[in-house]
Design a protein around this motif. Sequence first.
Motif, PDB file in Angstrom:
ATOM      1  N   PHE A  48       0.751  -1.091  -0.122  1.00 43.44           N
ATOM      2  CA  PHE A  48      -0.182   0.023  -0.063  1.00 43.44           C
ATOM      3  C   PHE A  48       1.038   1.286  -0.148  1.00 43.44           C
ATOM      4  N   ALA A  49       0.731   1.867  -1.278  1.00 40.36           N
ATOM      5  CA  ALA A  49       1.946   3.151  -1.102  1.00 40.36           C
ATOM      6  C   ALA A  49       1.469   4.173  -0.230  1.00 40.36           C
ATOM      7  N   GLU A  50       0.108   4.193   0.096  1.00 41.64           N
ATOM      8  CA  GLU A  50      -0.233   5.371   0.902  1.00 41.64           C
ATOM      9  C   GLU A  50      -0.793   4.966   2.159  1.00 41.64           C
ATOM     10  N   ALA A  51       0.053   4.169   3.152  1.00 37.56           N
ATOM     11  CA  ALA A  51      -0.296   3.700   4.035  1.00 37.56           C
ATOM     12  C   ALA A  51      -0.467   4.723   5.466  1.00 37.56           C
ATOM     13  N   ASP A  52      -0.073   5.839   5.136  1.00 41.48           N
ATOM     14  CA  ASP A  52      -0.217   6.739   6.203  1.00 41.48           C
ATOM     15  C   ASP A  52      -1.581   7.403   6.272  1.00 41.48           C
ATOM     16  N   HIS A  53      -2.571   6.701   5.813  1.00 41.14           N
ATOM     17  CA  HIS A  53      -3.606   7.322   5.484  1.00 41.14           C
ATOM     18  C   HIS A  53      -4.970   6.417   6.415  1.00 41.14           C
ATOM     19  N   VAL A  54      -5.949   6.937   7.197  1.00 40.31           N
ATOM     20  CA  VAL A  54      -6.601   6.115   7.941  1.00 40.31           C
ATOM     21  C   VAL A  54      -7.326   5.091   7.141  1.00 40.31           C
ATOM     22  N   LYS A  55      -7.782   5.602   6.142  1.00 45.96           N
ATOM     23  CA  LYS A  55      -8.698   4.435   5.334  1.00 45.96           C
ATOM     24  C   LYS A  55      -7.987   3.373   4.764  1.00 45.96           C
ATOM     25  N   ARG A 128      17.413   9.183  -7.620  1.00 43.94           N
ATOM     26  CA  ARG A 128      17.511   9.187  -6.288  1.00 43.94           C
ATOM     27  C   ARG A 128      16.560  10.182  -5.630  1.00 43.94           C
ATOM     28  N   ARG A 129      16.125  11.226  -6.200  1.00 41.84           N
ATOM     29  CA  ARG A 129      15.053  12.023  -5.576  1.00 41.84           C
ATOM     30  C   ARG A 129      13.493  11.350  -5.805  1.00 41.84           C
ATOM     31  N   LEU A 130      13.416  10.703  -7.101  1.00 43.43           N
ATOM     32  CA  LEU A 130      12.258  10.150  -7.424  1.00 43.43           C
ATOM     33  C   LEU A 130      11.878   8.986  -6.535  1.00 43.43           C
ATOM     34  N   VAL A 131      13.102   8.324  -6.237  1.00 44.43           N
ATOM     35  CA  VAL A 131      12.506   6.874  -5.485  1.00 44.43           C
ATOM     36  C   VAL A 131      11.981   7.091  -3.829  1.00 44.43           C
ATOM     37  N   ARG A 132      12.041   8.483  -3.444  1.00 44.62           N
ATOM     38  CA  ARG A 132      11.719   8.997  -2.179  1.00 44.62           C
ATOM     39  C   ARG A 132      10.225   9.125  -2.257  1.00 44.62           C
ATOM     40  N   ASP A 133       9.774   9.154  -3.593  1.00 44.03           N
ATOM     41  CA  ASP A 133       8.237   9.062  -3.644  1.00 44.03           C
ATOM     42  C   ASP A 133       7.754   7.628  -3.584  1.00 44.03           C
ATOM     43  N   ARG A 134       6.694   7.234  -2.860  1.00 47.81           N
ATOM     44  CA  ARG A 134       6.307   6.264  -2.537  1.00 47.81           C
ATOM     45  C   ARG A 134       5.840   5.232  -3.675  1.00 47.81           C
ATOM     46  N   ILE A 135       5.086   5.926  -4.617  1.00 44.87           N
ATOM     47  CA  ILE A 135       4.601   5.226  -5.844  1.00 44.87           C
ATOM     48  C   ILE A 135       5.673   4.774  -6.590  1.00 44.87           C
ATOM     49  N   TYR A 136       6.743   5.392  -6.701  1.00 47.82           N
ATOM     50  CA  TYR A 136       8.108   4.669  -7.278  1.00 47.82           C
ATOM     51  C   TYR A 136       8.502   3.603  -6.506  1.00 47.82           C
ATOM     52  N   PHE A 137       8.639   4.009  -5.358  1.00 50.01           N
ATOM     53  CA  PHE A 137       9.299   2.861  -4.323  1.00 50.01           C
ATOM     54  C   PHE A 137       8.558   1.566  -4.252  1.00 50.01           C
ATOM     55  N   LEU A 150       0.445  -3.776  -6.321  1.00 52.43           N
ATOM     56  CA  LEU A 150       1.009  -2.382  -5.611  1.00 52.43           C
ATOM     57  C   LEU A 150      -0.599  -1.770  -5.491  1.00 52.43           C
ATOM     58  N   ILE A 151      -1.072  -1.024  -4.626  1.00 51.20           N
ATOM     59  CA  ILE A 151      -2.376  -0.508  -4.605  1.00 51.20           C
ATOM     60  C   ILE A 151      -2.076   1.040  -4.111  1.00 51.20           C
ATOM     61  N   SER A 152      -2.246   1.989  -5.100  1.00 50.10           N
ATOM     62  CA  SER A 152      -2.008   3.323  -4.610  1.00 50.10           C
ATOM     63  C   SER A 152      -3.171   4.284  -5.248  1.00 50.10           C
ATOM     64  N   GLY A 153      -2.949   5.341  -5.173  1.00 51.81           N
ATOM     65  CA  GLY A 153      -3.955   6.468  -5.682  1.00 51.81           C
ATOM     66  C   GLY A 153      -5.050   7.053  -4.946  1.00 51.81           C
ATOM     67  N   LEU A 154      -4.980   6.655  -3.599  1.00 44.90           N
ATOM     68  CA  LEU A 154      -6.204   7.364  -2.837  1.00 44.90           C
ATOM     69  C   LEU A 154      -6.017   8.567  -2.801  1.00 44.90           C
ATOM     70  N   THR A 155      -4.825   9.288  -2.595  1.00 45.76           N
ATOM     71  CA  THR A 155      -4.680  10.733  -2.205  1.00 45.76           C
ATOM     72  C   THR A 155      -4.148  11.467  -3.433  1.00 45.76           C
ATOM     73  N   ARG A 156      -3.803  10.810  -4.524  1.00 47.57           N
ATOM     74  CA  ARG A 156      -3.375  11.634  -5.719  1.00 47.57           C
ATOM     75  C   ARG A 156      -3.975  11.332  -7.010  1.00 47.57           C
TER      76      ARG A 156
END
Length: 359
Positions: A48-55, A128-137, A150-156
């Motif tokens: 989950f790329a956006e795990a710091d989200h309550v949902k 190096r900058r991009l891999v800080r982004d969790r969707i890349y990671f 991979l599941i992402s996209g909830l907040t973006r």
Amino acid sequence: AMETGVARQPIEDWEAYHHELLKRIGIDQKLMNRMISQAKQHPKRVVFAEADHVKILKAAQIVKDQKIAQPILLGNRKKIGRIIAENNLDLSECVILDPFEEDERREKFAKILFEKRKRKGLSLFESRRLVRDRIYFGSIMVELNEADALISGLTRDYSKTISPALQVIGVEEGINKVAGMYIILSKKEPYFFADTTVNVNPTTEELSDIIGLTARAVRFFDTEPRIAVLSYSNFGSNNGEMPEKARKATEMAKERYPHVIIDGEMQANTALNCDLLKEHYPFSELAEKGANTLIFPDLTSGNIAYKVLQEIGGAEAIGPVLMGMRKPVHILQLGSSIREIVNMVAIAVVDAQNYKRSL
Ligand code: ACO
């Protein structure tokens, strides 16, 4: 924790999840229930790329408890910990990964990203900058088999989420374009809509690609596709750029996929109304049963159609199911509900189980 006798506070949204199931009792849930039980047979590692989200964390709790998937939680460790505590969740068995703590992994990932994109104008510094982004990671984790989906996209925004996945994972062999499909559960049989999320204005050839991709995806849901290619005219009743595109794409797809029922171009009510078809267009391959799969001529019509149905239609829309990626990646609709996230995780797990795809 549930078995230890220490009562965990119920997740309100989990209750709501059940409540909604009951409320929608009129809606045929078989397809989704089948997916969920199939997922439970071999739960896969879903990042989950956006795990710091309550949902996301509540959805992770549900899929963990129900043994639908093994969540891997990407995000700021402190924030994830805080949300878990505040909501009384128990995710102690789940791996939590904070990309900012993972110096070595990030460096490895940056090199992999650089190798993939060095001839597309990307520098190692930028990687190096991009891999800080969790969707890349997260995408690179799936690429390296550190996760199965991979599941992402909830907040973006959708397009900002799909780009990194396209750059890192890309399309599967033999496929030109990825596309998005929605499953519409109603009181009648399930319906399938595409492309609802990716290709803004597909060419005739791309539209026929989308037809093939969708036919395969519908079969993935154990359903035999009956495909209508839509426009604002019926079998040549109007001339114009869009009806012609739909007509030509239909011809092309019939040749390419001779064993699939495909017809068009036609209006949406024609596609869905057998009586109308039988009376006016008895020659159509769809006259017998009508269509269960609708192919839209462009993204504007496909995206609007499913969103209107979702809001006022007494139907449940499940998706978007991303078709044609080389590995299971699914991008949520911005602001998806917990229930929608759980459904997408189940689909991603089954997708990962069937990872070796064939047309
Ligand atoms: N299938 C496969 N590959 C694709 C596709 C596709 N449909 N589209 C682009 N690519 C390729 C690109 O050619 C590029 O290839 P490269 O490796 O040679 O560079 C690579 O994927 C990465 O693409 P980007 O440059 O990151 O993105 P691009 O500018 O090509 O745009 C995108 C792709 C983001 C999908 C764009 O077409 C788009 O914005 N589509 C609409 C998305 C949208 O707004 N949807 C509606 C809302 S979704 C919802 O409501 C849930």
